[in-house]
Design a protein around this motif. Structure first.
Motif, PDB file in Angstrom:
ATOM      1  N   TRP A 124       9.351   1.341 -15.399  1.00 27.96           N
ATOM      2  CA  TRP A 124       8.605   0.636 -14.357  1.00 27.96           C
ATOM      3  C   TRP A 124       7.390   1.458 -13.985  1.00 27.96           C
ATOM      4  O   TRP A 124       7.425   2.691 -14.033  1.00 27.96           O
ATOM      5  CB  TRP A 124       9.467   0.459 -13.105  1.00 27.96           C
ATOM      6  N   ILE A 167      13.832   3.795  -6.170  1.00 29.86           N
ATOM      7  CA  ILE A 167      13.450   2.541  -5.509  1.00 29.86           C
ATOM      8  C   ILE A 167      12.197   2.031  -6.231  1.00 29.86           C
ATOM      9  O   ILE A 167      11.282   2.807  -6.523  1.00 29.86           O
ATOM     10  CB  ILE A 167      13.106   2.812  -4.022  1.00 29.86           C
ATOM     11  N   LEU A 168      12.171   0.720  -6.508  1.00 32.10           N
ATOM     12  CA  LEU A 168      11.098   0.190  -7.368  1.00 32.10           C
ATOM     13  C   LEU A 168       9.806  -0.085  -6.593  1.00 32.10           C
ATOM     14  O   LEU A 168       9.275  -1.201  -6.601  1.00 32.10           O
ATOM     15  CB  LEU A 168      11.589  -1.070  -8.090  1.00 32.10           C
ATOM     16  N   ARG A 169       9.322   0.946  -5.943  1.00 34.62           N
ATOM     17  CA  ARG A 169       8.016   0.863  -5.281  1.00 34.62           C
ATOM     18  C   ARG A 169       7.204   2.071  -5.712  1.00 34.62           C
ATOM     19  O   ARG A 169       7.756   3.139  -5.973  1.00 34.62           O
ATOM     20  CB  ARG A 169       8.180   0.846  -3.760  1.00 34.62           C
ATOM     21  N   PRO A 208       5.008  -2.897  -4.958  1.00 38.50           N
ATOM     22  CA  PRO A 208       6.218  -3.167  -5.730  1.00 38.50           C
ATOM     23  C   PRO A 208       5.976  -2.910  -7.221  1.00 38.50           C
ATOM     24  O   PRO A 208       4.904  -3.232  -7.732  1.00 38.50           O
ATOM     25  CB  PRO A 208       6.481  -4.655  -5.482  1.00 38.50           C
ATOM     26  N   GLY A 209       6.934  -2.298  -7.872  1.00 42.52           N
ATOM     27  CA  GLY A 209       6.778  -1.926  -9.276  1.00 42.52           C
ATOM     28  C   GLY A 209       6.732  -3.112 -10.207  1.00 42.52           C
ATOM     29  O   GLY A 209       7.114  -4.227  -9.854  1.00 42.52           O
ATOM     30  N   LYS A 210       6.255  -2.853 -11.403  1.00 39.01           N
ATOM     31  CA  LYS A 210       6.204  -3.880 -12.441  1.00 39.01           C
ATOM     32  C   LYS A 210       6.876  -3.313 -13.693  1.00 39.01           C
ATOM     33  O   LYS A 210       6.652  -2.152 -14.046  1.00 39.01           O
ATOM     34  CB  LYS A 210       4.752  -4.249 -12.726  1.00 39.01           C
TER      35      LYS A 210
END
Lengths: 291, 114
Positions: free
Chosen positions: B71, B85-87, B94-96
């Motif tokens: 990510w 955490i996907l940030r 927010p992650g991609k």
């Protein structure tokens, strides 16, 4: 033929395709999605483990959404028996069973076939209750507007970390059986933390089908999604006659478009339990783009 | 065990392409499997070896290329650590998911043409 000297020998050629293996399913899903949108039907793919509470949530939804005047409908998939469809029918949701035999998931073609003898066009909100399975259904687009994953509080706080593909595909997680929390050694904060590690924009609603907790927030989420894809009051185009009053004032400002990307706008909110607000997005688009 | 239905789709696709090009034989298939594709590469290989009997792919080896999931930030491209955490740690977006992380693609068919 050999192009070097024209000797007539066969040639070995690499054919570059770079094509999704599920391209066929995705085509069928697009077809379903067009049907749903044309008929003004909000279709949802409901997934989760066996026993997570998918059917119970739907039963409770019939009650919680009664004031909206929506016509609900469902197809319910299981390897055997039509028990779930009968439960939903009893709860006032016209339903049909899809018995998959040995198949562990629904695909777009199966859903399409199930629609043929079911009056889904007359529904406002149409639930596709997938086979209870936290693995296989995740990668099959069915033509839904959004994926809803049902996770019960009894399943373990780290379950999202164990099944990242499923939760990554979720547009919404319904955390069910929350009435049991006082009796369990479960910390909901840990569940939210795990979800934030597999979902970039975790959206979670804590519910209890038994107590009714959170059901209003879930119904509001459905309403927001209907508005977001142009199926709300202003765009209420389909013709079935049923009595309902739309008490919300918004609608005219909504446009009939589907976001072709997942979660275009982010309110910057963290995973904050049932108290959600704000934007809506049609998560079905998630399957239409390359990551 | 959805791997079987995926293998069925794969073989059907290969047969269609071979017919289209009038291939005399197929020599190799290359498939890319992302870590978040929802497919277990070993199960996929086993399913392929079972299913291919009696098809055009009966003797055709399958090369699977695994792609690890990762990510990153869509804005500033900062990578997000595995398991975090996907940030974005830098700008909080927010992650991609990076390309290929959830891929399940038929990349290449090597075939013998007249």
């Amino acid at each position: 033929m050999c192009t070097t000297c024209g000797c007539g020998d066969t040639e070995l050629v690499p054919v570059e395709l770079h094509e999704k293996i599920l391209a066929g399913n995705d085509r069928a899903a697009r077809h379903n999605r067009e049907h749903f949108l044309e008929s003004g039907v909000l279709a949802l793919n409901l997934m989760g483990s066996p026993g997570a509470g998918k059917t119970a949530v739907l039963e409770a939804t019939a009650k919680a959404a009664a004031s909206k005047g929506w016509k609900l409908g469902a197809v319910s998939a299981d390897l055997a028996t039509d028990n779930d469809a009968r439960r939903l029918q009893k709860a006032g949701i016209p339903s049909k069973a899809i018995t998959t035999g040995q198949a562990c998931h629904l695909d777009a073609e199966l859903v399409h076939r199930s629609l043929h003898d079911f009056p889904w066009q007359q529904t406002d909100v149409f639930f596709i209750e997938n086979v209870g399975n936290l693995v296989c259904p995740a990668i099959y687009d069915l033509g839904q507007a959004a994926n809803v994953v049902v996770l019960s509080v009894t399943e373990g706080e780290d379950k999202p970390l164990k099944y990242p593909v499923m939760f990554n595909a979720a547009d919404l997680v319904l955390l069910t059986k929350c009435d049991l929390v006082p009796h369990l050694d479960v910390e909901l904060a840990k569940v939210h933390d795990a979800l934030a590690r597999v979902m970039p924009r975790p959206r979670v609603i804590e519910v209890s089908a038994r107590s009714g907790q959170g059901m209003d927030a879930w119904v509001a989420w459905l309403e927001e999604l209907r508005d977001g894809i142009g199926l709300g009051a202003a765009a209420h185009a389909h013709s079935h006659a049923h009595e309902h009053s739309h008490d919300h004032a918004h609608g005219a400002e909504h446009h009939a478009h589907v976001h072709s990307h997942a979660h275009a706008h982010d309110g910057g909110h963290a995973h904050d339990g049932a108290d959600h607000h704000g934007h809506s997005h049609a998560g079905g688009g998630k399957h239409d783009h390359e990551h | 065990m959805h791997e079987y239905s995926l293998v069925e789709a794969l073989v059907t696709r290969v047969e269609a392409e071979a017919r289209k090009r009038g291939a005399l034989a197929v020599h190799r298939l290359s498939v890319r499997v992302g870590e978040l594709s929802g497919v277990d590469p070993e199960l996929f290989q086993t399913a392929y070896e079972t299913f291919r009997a009696g098809t055009l792919c009966a003797d055709v080896p399958l090369t699977l290329t695994r792609v690890a999931a990762s990510w990153s930030c869509p804005r500033c491209k900062t990578p997000i650590a595995r398991g975090a955490i996907l940030r974005c740690p830098a700008c909080d977006a927010p992650g991609k998911l990076d390309d290929g992380s959830d891929a399940l693609t038929l990349d290449r068919i090597e075939m013998e043409v007249p």
